[in-house]
Enzyme design. Structure first.
Site, PDB file in Angstrom:
ATOM      1  N   CYS A   1     -22.023  57.153 -29.428  1.00  0.00           N
ATOM      2  CA  CYS A   1     -22.731  57.998 -28.454  1.00  0.00           C
ATOM      3  C   CYS A   1     -23.325  59.191 -29.193  1.00  0.00           C
ATOM      4  CB  CYS A   1     -21.801  58.430 -27.327  1.00  0.00           C
ATOM      5  SG  CYS A   1     -20.451  59.473 -27.857  1.00  0.00           S
TER       6      CYS A   1
ATOM      7  N   GLU B   1      -5.949  51.414 -29.836  1.00  0.00           N
ATOM      8  CA  GLU B   1      -6.342  52.819 -29.973  1.00  0.00           C
ATOM      9  C   GLU B   1      -5.392  53.478 -30.957  1.00  0.00           C
ATOM     10  OE1 GLU B   1      -8.707  55.088 -29.102  1.00  0.00           O
ATOM     11  OE2 GLU B   1      -7.414  56.588 -30.058  1.00  0.00           O
TER      12      GLU B   1
ATOM     13  N   ALA C   1     -10.444  51.786 -28.562  1.00  0.00           N
ATOM     14  CA  ALA C   1     -10.627  51.407 -27.152  1.00  0.00           C
ATOM     15  C   ALA C   1     -10.398  52.497 -26.115  1.00  0.00           C
ATOM     16  CB  ALA C   1      -9.719  50.222 -26.834  1.00  0.00           C
ATOM     17  N   ALA C   2      -9.667  53.574 -26.449  1.00  0.00           N
ATOM     18  CA  ALA C   2      -9.346  54.561 -25.407  1.00  0.00           C
ATOM     19  C   ALA C   2     -10.558  55.417 -25.053  1.00  0.00           C
ATOM     20  CB  ALA C   2      -8.214  55.467 -25.875  1.00  0.00           C
ATOM     21  N   PRO C   3     -10.701  55.801 -23.770  1.00  0.00           N
ATOM     22  CA  PRO C   3      -9.768  55.577 -22.668  1.00  0.00           C
ATOM     23  C   PRO C   3      -9.871  54.207 -22.007  1.00  0.00           C
ATOM     24  CG  PRO C   3     -11.579  56.947 -21.939  1.00  0.00           C
ATOM     25  CD  PRO C   3     -11.795  56.734 -23.408  1.00  0.00           C
ATOM     26  N   GLY C   4     -10.850  53.381 -22.380  1.00  0.00           N
ATOM     27  CA  GLY C   4     -10.826  52.022 -21.867  1.00  0.00           C
ATOM     28  C   GLY C   4     -12.072  51.542 -21.160  1.00  0.00           C
ATOM     29  N   GLY C   5     -13.167  52.314 -21.242  1.00  0.00           N
ATOM     30  CA  GLY C   5     -14.395  51.882 -20.569  1.00  0.00           C
ATOM     31  C   GLY C   5     -14.830  50.500 -21.008  1.00  0.00           C
ATOM     32  N   LYS C   6     -14.853  50.307 -22.328  1.00  0.00           N
ATOM     33  CA  LYS C   6     -15.358  49.019 -22.822  1.00  0.00           C
ATOM     34  C   LYS C   6     -14.304  47.924 -22.680  1.00  0.00           C
ATOM     35  CE  LYS C   6     -18.889  51.403 -25.097  1.00  0.00           C
ATOM     36  NZ  LYS C   6     -18.576  52.782 -24.767  1.00  0.00           N
TER      37      LYS C   6
HETATM   38  N1  SAM Z   1     -14.389  52.605 -26.405  1.00  0.00           N
HETATM   39  C1  SAM Z   1     -13.874  53.732 -25.674  1.00  0.00           C
HETATM   40  C2  SAM Z   1     -14.307  53.625 -24.236  1.00  0.00           C
HETATM   41  O1  SAM Z   1     -15.287  52.941 -23.950  1.00  0.00           O
HETATM   42  O2  SAM Z   1     -13.634  54.194 -23.363  1.00  0.00           O
HETATM   43  C3  SAM Z   1     -14.273  55.043 -26.305  1.00  0.00           C
HETATM   44  C4  SAM Z   1     -13.886  55.122 -27.760  1.00  0.00           C
HETATM   45  S1  SAM Z   1     -14.229  56.645 -28.530  1.00  0.00           S
HETATM   46  C5  SAM Z   1     -15.927  56.637 -28.703  1.00  0.00           C
HETATM   47  C6  SAM Z   1     -13.646  56.354 -30.162  1.00  0.00           C
HETATM   48  C7  SAM Z   1     -12.155  56.203 -30.298  1.00  0.00           C
HETATM   49  O3  SAM Z   1     -11.864  55.995 -31.694  1.00  0.00           O
HETATM   50  C8  SAM Z   1     -11.337  57.410 -29.868  1.00  0.00           C
HETATM   51  O4  SAM Z   1     -10.451  57.047 -28.839  1.00  0.00           O
HETATM   52  C9  SAM Z   1     -10.595  57.850 -31.131  1.00  0.00           C
HETATM   53  O5  SAM Z   1      -9.266  58.293 -30.886  1.00  0.00           O
HETATM   54  C10 SAM Z   1     -10.605  56.585 -31.962  1.00  0.00           C
HETATM   55  N2  SAM Z   1     -10.456  56.841 -33.423  1.00  0.00           N
HETATM   56  C11 SAM Z   1     -10.437  58.013 -34.069  1.00  0.00           C
HETATM   57  N3  SAM Z   1     -10.256  57.825 -35.380  1.00  0.00           N
HETATM   58  C12 SAM Z   1     -10.137  56.499 -35.570  1.00  0.00           C
HETATM   59  C13 SAM Z   1      -9.910  55.682 -36.726  1.00  0.00           C
HETATM   60  N4  SAM Z   1      -9.797  56.214 -37.935  1.00  0.00           N
HETATM   61  N5  SAM Z   1      -9.820  54.364 -36.533  1.00  0.00           N
HETATM   62  C14 SAM Z   1      -9.951  53.821 -35.302  1.00  0.00           C
HETATM   63  N6  SAM Z   1     -10.176  54.546 -34.205  1.00  0.00           N
HETATM   64  C15 SAM Z   1     -10.267  55.866 -34.323  1.00  0.00           C
END
Ligand code: SAM
Length: 461
Positions: free
Chosen positions: A239, A141, A118-123
Site C-alpha cells: 500500500c 503473521e 496476513a494480519a489483521p486478515g483482510g486478504k
Molecule cells: N495482509 C494483511 C491484510 O490484508 O490484512 C496486511 C498485512 S500488512 C501490509 C504487513 C504485515 O507484515 C504486518 O502485519 C507486519 O506485522 C508483517 N511483517 C512485518 N515484518 C515482517 C517480516 N519481516 N516478515 C513477514 N512479515 C512481516
C-alpha cells in the site's frame, strides 16, 4: 493535509507522476474511502444471508467496489463495525483498493495457499471466501499481537480450513519448500497509501525507511519463492507508492529468479479510483515438466514429540466419539470437510488437509500455532463442550435449535452483554443465538432459560 507531507515525498511523487502529480496531491483533500467485503462463507442459509445483505446495503448505503464482486463502499458516518452483523462475520471492514490483490491472485477451492504476512486478515479472509472451505490455507503473521487479531478474525469469519501460524518467513520456508499452489505476500511497506487514513504514518516516513522496507521485501520474497511449487502463482502487493518497494523490487526479484515470469502488474491510484491506492504484481513460477502435485512438508525441524503416535491416535478416536455424539444431538445438519482431529490440551481441532496430500500434525510441531484449523470444542473430564469458533463456522439451520433476533432487538443486545435469555419453544441443550439467521454464539437451554456461552472477551458492556 498536503502541508504535512515531507518535501522529499512530494518531489518523489512529482517525478513519478509528472502532470498527474497535481491531481494526486489534491486527492489528500478528499475524504478517505471506507469499505467492507461481504463474507460469502456465511451464505449457507441463503435466505437469511440474502435478507441480511439487503438490510446491510440499505442501512450502510453500500455501493459496489468495481474490482471486487463482494466489495462495497459504505457511507461514513455509518459504523458497520458496531452492528451485530459484524460480530456474526457477515462482512470484513477493508479498505477498497486493498481488495484488488486477492482478486488478481485468483485463489480456487481445493488449492493449498499461504498468506505470508496476513494480519489483521483482510486478504486471508478474502482468500478463504474464494476457497469456500475446500483446500488448505495457512495464514501467517510474524508479530505476536497482530497474529492474535488475525486468529480472531479467522474465527469471526467462520473459516474452517485455515491454520494460523506466527512465524518468520525463514521458519516457514524451511518446512514448506515447494508446497503451495498460490502465495499472497502483502508485504510490510512504508505505507504511503495510509497517509490519508492515518496521518501518524506521515511522521514515520523517510527515504531510509523506504530503503529498509525494500531490503526486507526482497528477503521475504526469497522465502516466498522457495515455498511456491513449480507452476504456482505468487501475488506481491503493497500500500505504498514509491517505485523502490514496487516495480524495482519485482524487477530485481525477476533478475535473481529467471524461473519466474511477470503475469500482471497493476496500480490503483487515489486520484484515479475511489480508494487509498495499491500496487499488485502477479508472478508465475515456471512448471518443471513433472506433475504438479504438491511436495510434502519438510520434516526438518519436526520434533520427536509427534502428536500422531499411537497414544494420541486412540485419544483422538475417543474425542471423535464425543464429537459425533454432540453432533447427532445438537448439530444434526453439519458435516466436517477433509481433515483430521487434533488435540491441543483440552481443545479439539479439525486440522485441514491439502487436496490429494497429507499434512501430518507432526509437521506443525515446534511452530507457534494460534489455530490449527477449526476448533470444534473442548474435551473436559470425558465431556464435550462446543467452541465459539464452531458456532461461527456452521449455518444456523444445522443446529438443533436457533433463537434468532433482529439486529435492533433488546434481547440480542442482552445476549451480546452476556446475559441469560428466555428460551423459546421448549428448546433444551446446546443451540445457537443468531442475528437475523446468522449465528453469533452458543446458548445452552434448560428449564425455560438459555445460559449464555458467548466468550467473556467478546461481550459488550
Ligand atoms: N495482509 C494483511 C491484510 O490484508 O490484512 C496486511 C498485512 S500488512 C501490509 C504487513 C504485515 O507484515 C504486518 O502485519 C507486519 O506485522 C508483517 N511483517 C512485518 N515484518 C515482517 C517480516 N519481516 N516478515 C513477514 N512479515 C512481516
Amino acid at each position: 493535509m498536503q502541508q504535512l507531507l515531507p518535501l522529499y515525498y512530494i518531489t518523489q511523487m512529482k517525478s513519478m507522476l509528472h502532470h498527474d502529480a497535481e491531481a494526486f496531491l489534491a486527492s489528500y483533500a478528499e475524504p478517505r474511502a471506507a469499505g467492507l467485503r461481504l463474507n460469502t462463507l456465511k451464505s449457507g442459509d441463503s435466505a437469511s444471508y440474502d435478507d441480511a445483505i439487503a438490510e446491510a446495503k440499505q442501512r450502510f448505503g453500500l455501493q459496489p467496489v468495481p474490482w471486487c464482486a463482494d466489495g462495497y463502499y459504505y457511507e461514513e458516518p455509518a459504523r458497520p463495525g458496531k452492528h451485530p452483523y459484524h460480530a456474526a462475520g457477515l462482512y470484513y471492514i477493508q479498505e477498497p483498493s486493498a481488495m484488488s490483490s486477492v482478486e488478481l491472485l485468483a485463489p480456487l477451492p481445493g488449492e493449498t495457499i499461504l498468506d505470508l504476512a496476513a494480519a489483521p486478515g483482510g486478504k486471508t479472509t478474502q482468500i478463504a471466501a474464494r476457497m469456500q472451505g475446500a483446500g488448505l490455507l495457512i495464514a501467517n503473521e510474524i508479530h505476536p499481537a497482530r497474529a492474535k487479531i488475525l486468529s480472531e478474525n479467522v474465527e469471526r469469519m467462520g473459516i474452517r480450513n485455515a491454520i494460523v501460524t506466527q512465524a518468520a518467513p525463514d521458519e516457514l520456508s524451511a518446512r514448506f519448500p515447494q508446497f503451495f499452489d498460490r502465495i499472497m505476500l502483502d508485504a510490510p511497506c512504508s505505507g504511503e497509501g495510509m497517509f490519508r487514513k492515518d496521518p501518524d504514518a506521515i511522521a514515520e516516513w523517510s527515504v531510509e525507511h523506504t530503503q529498509m522496507c525494500a531490503a526486507r521485501q526482497a528477503d521475504i520474497l526469497e522465502h516466498a519463492s522457495i515455498m511456491l511449487r513449480p507452476g504456482g502463482v505468487l501475488a506481491y502487493s503493497t500500500c505504498t507508492f514509491n517505485r523502490l518497494e514496487n516495480e524495482e523490487c519485482i524487477e530485481q526479484f525477476l533478475l535473481r529468479h529467471p524461473e519466474f515470469s511477470l503475469q500482471r502488474m497493476e496500480r490503483l491510484w487515489p486520484h484515479e479510483v475511489r480508494g487509498e491506492g495499491h500496487f499488485v504484481a502477479v508472478l508465475r513460477k515456471q512448471a518443471d515438466g513433472s506433475d504438479t502435485e504438491l511436495s510434502g512438508p519438510s520434516r526438518r525441524g519436526v520434533s520427536k514429540r509427534s502428536r500422531t503416535d499411537g497414544r494420541s491416535r486412540s485419544a483422538a478416536s475417543a474425542d471423535m466419539e464425543l464429537w459425533h455424539a454432540f453432533c447427532s444431538q445438537s448439530l444434526p445438519g453439519f458435516t466436517l470437510g477433509q481433515g483430521q482431529p487434533l488435540r491441543f490440551g483440552e481443545a479439539l481441532y479439525w486440522l485441514p488437509q491439502p487436496t490429494g496430500g497429507e499434512l501430518p500434525a507432526a509437521a506443525l510441531d515446534g511452530l507457534r500455532i494460534l489455530r490449527p484449523g477449526l476448533q470444534l470444542g473442548y474435551v473436559r473430564k470425558g465431556r464435550f463442550e462446543p467452541a465459539h469458533a464452531l458456532a461461527l463456522a456452521v449455518p444456523a439451520s444445522s443446529a438443533a435449535w436457533v433463537q434468532s433476533y433482529h439486529g435492533d432487538d433488546p434481547l440480542l443486545a442482552a445476549y451480546l452483554r452476556g446475559e441469560t435469555l428466555p428460551a423459546t419453544s421448549g428448546s433444551s441443550g446446546w443451540g445457537l443465538v443468531a442475528v437475523e439467521g446468522l449465528p453469533l454464539g452458543w446458548g445452552k437451554a434448560s428449564g425455560g432459560q438459555v445460559k449464555n456461552h458467548l466468550p467473556k472477551g467478546l461481550r459488550r458492556p
